[in-house]
Motif scaffolding. Structure first.
Motif, mmCIF file in Angstrom:
data_model
loop_
_atom_site.group_PDB
_atom_site.id
_atom_site.type_symbol
_atom_site.label_atom_id
_atom_site.label_comp_id
_atom_site.label_asym_id
_atom_site.label_seq_id
_atom_site.Cartn_x
_atom_site.Cartn_y
_atom_site.Cartn_z
ATOM 1 N N ARG A 40 0.826 -1.207 0.000
ATOM 2 C CA ARG A 40 0.000 0.000 0.000
ATOM 3 C C ARG A 40 0.861 1.259 0.000
ATOM 4 N NH1 ARG A 40 -3.207 -0.833 4.667
ATOM 5 N NH2 ARG A 40 -1.582 0.147 5.878
ATOM 6 N N ASP A 41 2.048 1.172 0.587
ATOM 7 C CA ASP A 41 2.933 2.331 0.652
ATOM 8 C C ASP A 41 3.742 2.547 -0.624
ATOM 9 O OD1 ASP A 41 2.043 2.937 3.155
ATOM 10 O OD2 ASP A 41 3.726 1.989 4.207
ATOM 11 N N ALA A 42 3.596 1.669 -1.607
ATOM 12 C CA ALA A 42 4.297 1.849 -2.880
ATOM 13 C C ALA A 42 3.778 3.113 -3.568
ATOM 14 C CB ALA A 42 4.081 0.635 -3.780
ATOM 15 N N ALA A 43 4.643 3.750 -4.333
ATOM 16 C CA ALA A 43 4.304 5.029 -4.965
ATOM 17 C C ALA A 43 3.075 4.921 -5.872
ATOM 18 C CB ALA A 43 5.498 5.535 -5.757
ATOM 19 N N ASP A 44 2.947 3.837 -6.630
ATOM 20 C CA ASP A 44 1.806 3.692 -7.545
ATOM 21 C C ASP A 44 0.483 3.653 -6.784
ATOM 22 O OD1 ASP A 44 3.309 3.734 -9.835
ATOM 23 O OD2 ASP A 44 3.535 1.554 -9.930
ATOM 24 N N TRP A 45 0.460 2.950 -5.643
ATOM 25 C CA TRP A 45 -0.776 2.879 -4.864
ATOM 26 C C TRP A 45 -1.072 4.205 -4.171
ATOM 27 C CZ3 TRP A 45 -4.245 -0.332 -6.101
ATOM 28 C CH2 TRP A 45 -3.910 -1.605 -6.558
ATOM 29 N N GLN A 46 -0.043 4.940 -3.783
ATOM 30 C CA GLN A 46 -0.254 6.259 -3.189
ATOM 31 C C GLN A 46 -0.871 7.217 -4.209
ATOM 32 O OE1 GLN A 46 0.338 7.363 0.074
ATOM 33 N NE2 GLN A 46 0.472 5.157 0.419
ATOM 34 N N VAL A 47 -0.367 7.161 -5.435
ATOM 35 C CA VAL A 47 -0.923 8.000 -6.500
ATOM 36 C C VAL A 47 -2.369 7.602 -6.779
ATOM 37 C CG1 VAL A 47 -0.753 8.527 -8.969
ATOM 38 C CG2 VAL A 47 1.293 8.520 -7.555
ATOM 39 N N ALA A 48 -2.654 6.304 -6.790
ATOM 40 C CA ALA A 48 -4.018 5.835 -7.029
ATOM 41 C C ALA A 48 -4.965 6.359 -5.953
ATOM 42 C CB ALA A 48 -4.051 4.311 -7.082
ATOM 43 N N MET A 49 -4.540 6.319 -4.691
ATOM 44 C CA MET A 49 -5.401 6.801 -3.610
ATOM 45 C C MET A 49 -5.598 8.316 -3.690
ATOM 46 S SD MET A 49 -7.099 5.340 -1.370
ATOM 47 C CE MET A 49 -8.298 6.017 -0.267
ATOM 48 N N GLU A 50 -4.551 9.041 -4.035
ATOM 49 C CA GLU A 50 -4.675 10.496 -4.158
ATOM 50 C C GLU A 50 -5.626 10.876 -5.285
ATOM 51 O OE1 GLU A 50 -0.837 12.303 -4.517
ATOM 52 O OE2 GLU A 50 -0.148 11.467 -2.615
ATOM 53 N N THR A 51 -5.562 10.174 -6.401
ATOM 54 C CA THR A 51 -6.464 10.506 -7.503
ATOM 55 C C THR A 51 -7.901 10.095 -7.182
ATOM 56 O OG1 THR A 51 -5.896 8.445 -8.633
ATOM 57 C CG2 THR A 51 -4.690 10.420 -9.281
ATOM 58 N N LEU A 72 -9.167 10.268 -4.142
ATOM 59 C CA LEU A 72 -9.600 11.369 -3.277
ATOM 60 C C LEU A 72 -9.961 12.600 -4.102
ATOM 61 C CD1 LEU A 72 -6.996 11.039 -0.408
ATOM 62 C CD2 LEU A 72 -9.471 10.885 -0.159
ATOM 63 N N LEU A 73 -9.154 12.905 -5.102
ATOM 64 C CA LEU A 73 -9.420 14.041 -5.968
ATOM 65 C C LEU A 73 -10.752 13.868 -6.699
ATOM 66 C CD1 LEU A 73 -8.305 16.670 -7.349
ATOM 67 C CD2 LEU A 73 -7.392 15.155 -9.099
ATOM 68 N N ALA A 95 -13.337 11.874 -5.865
ATOM 69 C CA ALA A 95 -14.493 11.770 -4.974
ATOM 70 C C ALA A 95 -14.786 13.071 -4.235
ATOM 71 C CB ALA A 95 -14.271 10.649 -3.964
ATOM 72 N N GLU A 96 -13.771 13.751 -3.767
ATOM 73 C CA GLU A 96 -13.996 14.905 -2.916
ATOM 74 C C GLU A 96 -13.947 16.237 -3.647
ATOM 75 O OE1 GLU A 96 -11.303 14.639 0.345
ATOM 76 O OE2 GLU A 96 -12.220 12.787 1.096
ATOM 77 N N ARG A 97 -13.277 16.296 -4.765
ATOM 78 C CA ARG A 97 -13.121 17.572 -5.475
ATOM 79 C C ARG A 97 -13.632 17.523 -6.913
ATOM 80 N NH1 ARG A 97 -12.501 20.745 -1.322
ATOM 81 N NH2 ARG A 97 -10.709 20.260 -0.056
ATOM 82 N N ASP A 98 -14.425 16.529 -7.241
ATOM 83 C CA ASP A 98 -14.974 16.373 -8.596
ATOM 84 C C ASP A 98 -13.872 16.346 -9.649
ATOM 85 O OD1 ASP A 98 -17.599 16.256 -7.731
ATOM 86 O OD2 ASP A 98 -17.798 18.439 -7.738
ATOM 87 N N GLY A 99 -12.782 15.658 -9.337
ATOM 88 C CA GLY A 99 -11.696 15.506 -10.290
ATOM 89 C C GLY A 99 -12.079 14.531 -11.395
ATOM 90 N N PRO A 100 -11.230 14.370 -12.382
ATOM 91 C CA PRO A 100 -11.551 13.491 -13.509
ATOM 92 C C PRO A 100 -11.566 12.013 -13.102
ATOM 93 C CG PRO A 100 -9.351 14.410 -13.747
ATOM 94 C CD PRO A 100 -9.964 15.057 -12.544
ATOM 95 N N GLU A 101 -12.658 11.346 -13.414
ATOM 96 C CA GLU A 101 -12.818 9.926 -13.083
ATOM 97 C C GLU A 101 -11.807 9.075 -13.851
ATOM 98 O OE1 GLU A 101 -14.230 5.965 -14.220
ATOM 99 O OE2 GLU A 101 -14.795 7.665 -15.453
ATOM 100 N N MET A 102 -11.530 9.450 -15.086
ATOM 101 C CA MET A 102 -10.611 8.665 -15.905
ATOM 102 C C MET A 102 -9.205 8.673 -15.310
ATOM 103 S SD MET A 102 -10.333 6.623 -18.386
ATOM 104 C CE MET A 102 -11.849 6.789 -19.248
ATOM 105 N N LEU A 103 -8.796 9.769 -14.708
ATOM 106 C CA LEU A 103 -7.482 9.844 -14.078
ATOM 107 C C LEU A 103 -7.385 8.846 -12.927
ATOM 108 C CD1 LEU A 103 -4.758 11.349 -13.988
ATOM 109 C CD2 LEU A 103 -5.821 12.930 -12.377
ATOM 110 N N ALA A 104 -8.435 8.761 -12.108
ATOM 111 C CA ALA A 104 -8.452 7.811 -11.000
ATOM 112 C C ALA A 104 -8.442 6.376 -11.522
ATOM 113 C CB ALA A 104 -9.680 8.042 -10.123
ATOM 114 N N ARG A 105 -9.192 6.130 -12.566
ATOM 115 C CA ARG A 105 -9.254 4.787 -13.156
ATOM 116 C C ARG A 105 -7.882 4.366 -13.688
ATOM 117 N NH1 ARG A 105 -12.241 0.977 -15.439
ATOM 118 N NH2 ARG A 105 -11.628 0.222 -17.475
ATOM 119 N N ILE A 106 -7.220 5.260 -14.389
ATOM 120 C CA ILE A 106 -5.902 4.957 -14.953
ATOM 121 C C ILE A 106 -4.900 4.692 -13.830
ATOM 122 C CG2 ILE A 106 -3.950 5.965 -16.203
ATOM 123 C CD1 ILE A 106 -6.062 7.372 -17.988
#
Length: 128
Positions: A78-89, A91-92, A94-105
């Motif tokens: 979970r602490d690997a960089a790829d999973w951290q980026v996935a969790m941040e996107t 959050l973006l 879900a909480e800030r109406d960020g792009p869904e495709m970015l989170a999916r990728i």
């Protein structure tokens, strides 16, 4: 429309809320008084356009499913960089109406981070 999304209603997901505080601008521009609190719903119940299929065949249908999958991973992974980026996107999205495709990728990239690449990376030819 994705067939998995047709039968989905808002009652199936739990809605969480985010507390928002309005700060006083230097010059008031709106009729909203300073320091007013209001609650804005977060979209953790929102579905991905296409579900993310895990290596074991399960599907991640909502942002909440993806976040719970990530938090259930062993700490070292979970602490690997790829999973951290996935969790941040997530959050973006879900909480800030960020792009869904970015989170999916980001989630798909983290899932496939150890997959063998079909082609070797290109190498530059040596100069003579």
């Amino acid at each position: 429309m994705n067939p998995d999304q047709e039968n989905f209603n808002l009652d199936q997901g739990q809605i969480s809320y985010q507390r928002v505080v309005l700060k006083t601008p230097a010059k008031p521009r709106s009729a909203v008084p300073s320091g007013v609190l209001f609650w804005r719903p977060m979209a953790w119940f929102k579905r991905f356009y296409d579900p993310i299929i895990l290596p074991d065949g399960r599907k991640l249908l909502t942002y909440r499913d993806a976040a719970e999958y990530i938090t259930a991973l062993p700490k070292a992974e979970r602490d690997a960089a790829d999973w951290q980026v996935a969790m941040e996107t997530l959050l973006l999205a879900a909480e800030r109406d960020g792009p869904e495709m970015l989170a999916r990728i980001a989630v798909k990239r983290a899932l496939n981070r150890r997959a063998e690449r079909p082609f070797p990376p290109p190498t530059k030819p040596a100069k003579a």
